[in-house]
Design an enzyme around this catalytic site. Structure first.
Site, PDB file in Angstrom:
ATOM      1  N   PHE A  23      22.650 -31.122 -25.002  1.00  0.00           N
ATOM      2  CA  PHE A  23      22.195 -30.737 -23.407  1.00  0.00           C
ATOM      3  C   PHE A  23      21.301 -31.416 -22.799  1.00  0.00           C
ATOM      4  O   PHE A  23      20.274 -31.996 -23.617  1.00  0.00           O
ATOM      5  CB  PHE A  23      22.198 -29.324 -23.528  1.00  0.00           C
ATOM      6  CG  PHE A  23      23.090 -28.516 -24.223  1.00  0.00           C
ATOM      7  CD1 PHE A  23      24.462 -28.292 -23.538  1.00  0.00           C
ATOM      8  CD2 PHE A  23      22.941 -27.775 -25.539  1.00  0.00           C
ATOM      9  CE1 PHE A  23      25.671 -27.621 -24.208  1.00  0.00           C
ATOM     10  CE2 PHE A  23      24.300 -27.166 -26.040  1.00  0.00           C
ATOM     11  CZ  PHE A  23      25.266 -27.049 -25.567  1.00  0.00           C
ATOM     12  N   ASP A  24      21.147 -31.543 -21.609  1.00  0.00           N
ATOM     13  CA  ASP A  24      20.124 -32.050 -20.698  1.00  0.00           C
ATOM     14  C   ASP A  24      19.157 -30.791 -20.136  1.00  0.00           C
ATOM     15  O   ASP A  24      18.217 -31.151 -19.813  1.00  0.00           O
ATOM     16  CB  ASP A  24      20.548 -32.997 -19.635  1.00  0.00           C
ATOM     17  CG  ASP A  24      21.425 -34.144 -20.044  1.00  0.00           C
ATOM     18  OD1 ASP A  24      21.203 -34.604 -21.345  1.00  0.00           O
ATOM     19  OD2 ASP A  24      22.352 -34.526 -19.528  1.00  0.00           O
ATOM     20  N   THR A  25      20.154 -29.707 -20.023  1.00  0.00           N
ATOM     21  CA  THR A  25      19.249 -28.804 -19.450  1.00  0.00           C
ATOM     22  C   THR A  25      19.434 -27.243 -19.896  1.00  0.00           C
ATOM     23  O   THR A  25      20.636 -27.138 -20.477  1.00  0.00           O
ATOM     24  CB  THR A  25      20.009 -28.484 -17.746  1.00  0.00           C
ATOM     25  OG1 THR A  25      19.777 -29.945 -17.238  1.00  0.00           O
ATOM     26  CG2 THR A  25      19.259 -27.514 -17.057  1.00  0.00           C
ATOM     27  N   ARG A 249      26.548 -30.547 -19.316  1.00  0.00           N
ATOM     28  CA  ARG A 249      25.294 -30.880 -20.154  1.00  0.00           C
ATOM     29  C   ARG A 249      24.475 -29.705 -19.958  1.00  0.00           C
ATOM     30  O   ARG A 249      22.760 -30.013 -20.203  1.00  0.00           O
ATOM     31  CB  ARG A 249      24.631 -32.263 -19.544  1.00  0.00           C
ATOM     32  CG  ARG A 249      25.675 -33.437 -19.910  1.00  0.00           C
ATOM     33  CD  ARG A 249      25.714 -33.812 -21.413  1.00  0.00           C
ATOM     34  NE  ARG A 249      24.463 -34.201 -21.964  1.00  0.00           N
ATOM     35  CZ  ARG A 249      24.211 -34.337 -23.145  1.00  0.00           C
ATOM     36  NH1 ARG A 249      25.050 -34.509 -24.053  1.00  0.00           N
ATOM     37  NH2 ARG A 249      22.791 -34.707 -23.505  1.00  0.00           N
TER      38      ARG A 249
END
Lengths: 310, 310
Positions: A23-25, A249
């Site tokens: 994940f980015d967030t 993401r």
């Protein structure tokens, strides 16, 4: 990844790092996840710092309407965490957005009756809406229909919506006046509930939540509110749109299956993480039921992931 | 006579006298029928005197749990009506009977937690039960889990039931402690609601009723109470048995279709009379619906029958 996959318990350093990579967030629920009331859960700050060091985006998405975003920012600061107001979304803020953008009520003209704490009225005021009720100290007086300043000269005809949420100052006066506005009917006065959570987990105790306050006026009025907090998609859409997020993401992190995990699941986010530091148990996390979706990941508490990966 | 017959509106002297002839015993709801709060409806006393002069038996059957039977007797006396305590049945009394006779809890040993007013605790005390909560002034203090005298040293292990009803002093402290007892579970602590009425009609205003108080703790606990007031048959059976009544010659008089009229209908009484001085309208009285039974008779208010037949 779908909700039909068995939930993965994060128990090793490799599990933790794989989770971060995916994940980015991260969207975080607050009560039961970061803290229990005024008790900060162990290693929460270290976990948030770790995310920052990995370059992740972080948002806080809470169904707690008792505090405004500004007050939440101060609460984070008191724990030594610097958070921007744009990173914070509360159900009180979501309710105010709903009143303005969906119901198209007009600041300066239409008014709102509030059954709830300062976090609702402050967000309304930020948007220019006048509100009645809420924390007005005259509502702390015993209720007498002939003496209540909210009733003796009739209802305010400019009130076009009731927003109800958790109110630690709940009393008969507040319930009675809220009922009078709700009895005006759906065409005149809309009924908004901040969030469905029936309980409000605190350190050592499970206390009554917003849902149980709203249930009382829903019962007396025979009306059903529109809910604005998680798992309602209005809140998610605002965040995704404001921060231009790639939903695949994004991971929703929360302590409730029927609000947080449902929010991530129905919002088709990349994944969900359940923490067991709030209301849920491992048994419920693993159960297959129609009542709520299963999380993709679960862990005892956020700090455990920090401990595993440090 | 069945509920499928069209309701008869009493509009002439002949209608009124035929109504009197059909019954030996009349069961009266109080709020909305005899009075609205402290406002005695016109010609109520004259109507009751008329029944006495005709040799009819009269009982008062109220879902109002805020007052004990003793206090009701005094309320009647304040209006100049002499009523014996054996003529009065309240939902608080019915709840206390349920706890003693059905749940078989033991006075002197088992205790009851009360969310409600004096009328519940006084009936429990009359039977020898110790109760906690209720009107205890310490519950008027702001709630703090670490300071509440009802929580800081743990729950009382002898509490075996919660009785919840209308409480004008409802607050977060009361709701929070009630929730703690309900969270003990069905095997340890039973959950009794005095009555389902969602509203409490008063002169000029419809206010929140017992059902809306109970709805809050039902929501927070995820539990469903057993209700003891009308239309529950426990109350009717007590009256019929105590007074050795012929049910076919008994008429239930009330202002609510879903409690009073249902009570008479499901209890297979000789008939039911709906008065429109409380919560219901003529339109609802005549409607054919699955939601509630239709009354056999209806009239604007009791005093109208007195006026027609004097």
């Amino acid at each position: 990844m779908t909700a039909s996959t068995d939930p993965v318990k994060i128990t090793t350093k490799e599990d933790g790092n794989a989770f971060f990579d995916k994940f980015d967030t991260f969207l975080f629920d607050c009560d039961g996840v970061l803290w229990l009331g005024n008790y900060l859960l162990p290693n929460t700050i270290e976990f948030l710092n770790k995310l920052e060091s990995l370059g992740k985006k972080v948002f806080f998405v809470t169904n707690n309407s008792t505090k405004s975003r500004e007050t939440y920012k101060k609460k984070f600061a008191s724990f030594g965490v610097d958070v921007k107001i744009e990173q914070i979304f509360t159900s009180g803020y979501a309710s105010a957005i709903y009143v303005r953008d969906f119901l198209k009520l007009q600041p300066g003209k239409d008014k709102i009756w509030v059954l709830g704490e300062a976090g609702i009225g402050e967000e309304l005021a930020t948007m220019g809406f006048e509100h009645l009720g809420g924390t007005d100290p005259r509502l702390n007086e015993s209720f007498n229909p002939n003496e209540s300043p909210f009733l003796k000269d009739g209802l305010d005809p400019n009130v076009r919506a009731v927003i109800a949420g958790l109110d630690h100052e709940i009393n008969y006066h507040r319930l009675a006046i809220t009922l009078q506005y709700l009895r005006e009917g759906e065409n005149k006065v809309k009924f908004i509930g901040t969030n469905i959570d029936s309980t409000f987990p605190q350190k050592d105790h499970i206390l009554p939540g917003a849902g149980s306050v709203i249930a009382s006026v829903a019962c007396s009025s025979g009306r059903t509110p529109i809910y604005c907090g998680k798992p309602n998609m209005n809140m998610l859409n605002s965040i995704v749109s404001a921060a231009k997020l790639d939903k695949s993401r994004v991971c929703m992190v929360g302590d409730r299956l029927n609000t947080d995990i449902r929010f991530g699941h129905e919002g088709k986010l990349g994944g969900t993480l359940l923490v067991l530091s709030g209301i849920e148990t491992e048994e419920r996390a693993l159960a297959i039921t129609e009542e709520y979706p299963r999380p993709n990941y679960y862990v005892g508490k956020l700090g455990d992931i920090y401990q595993l990966t440090k």
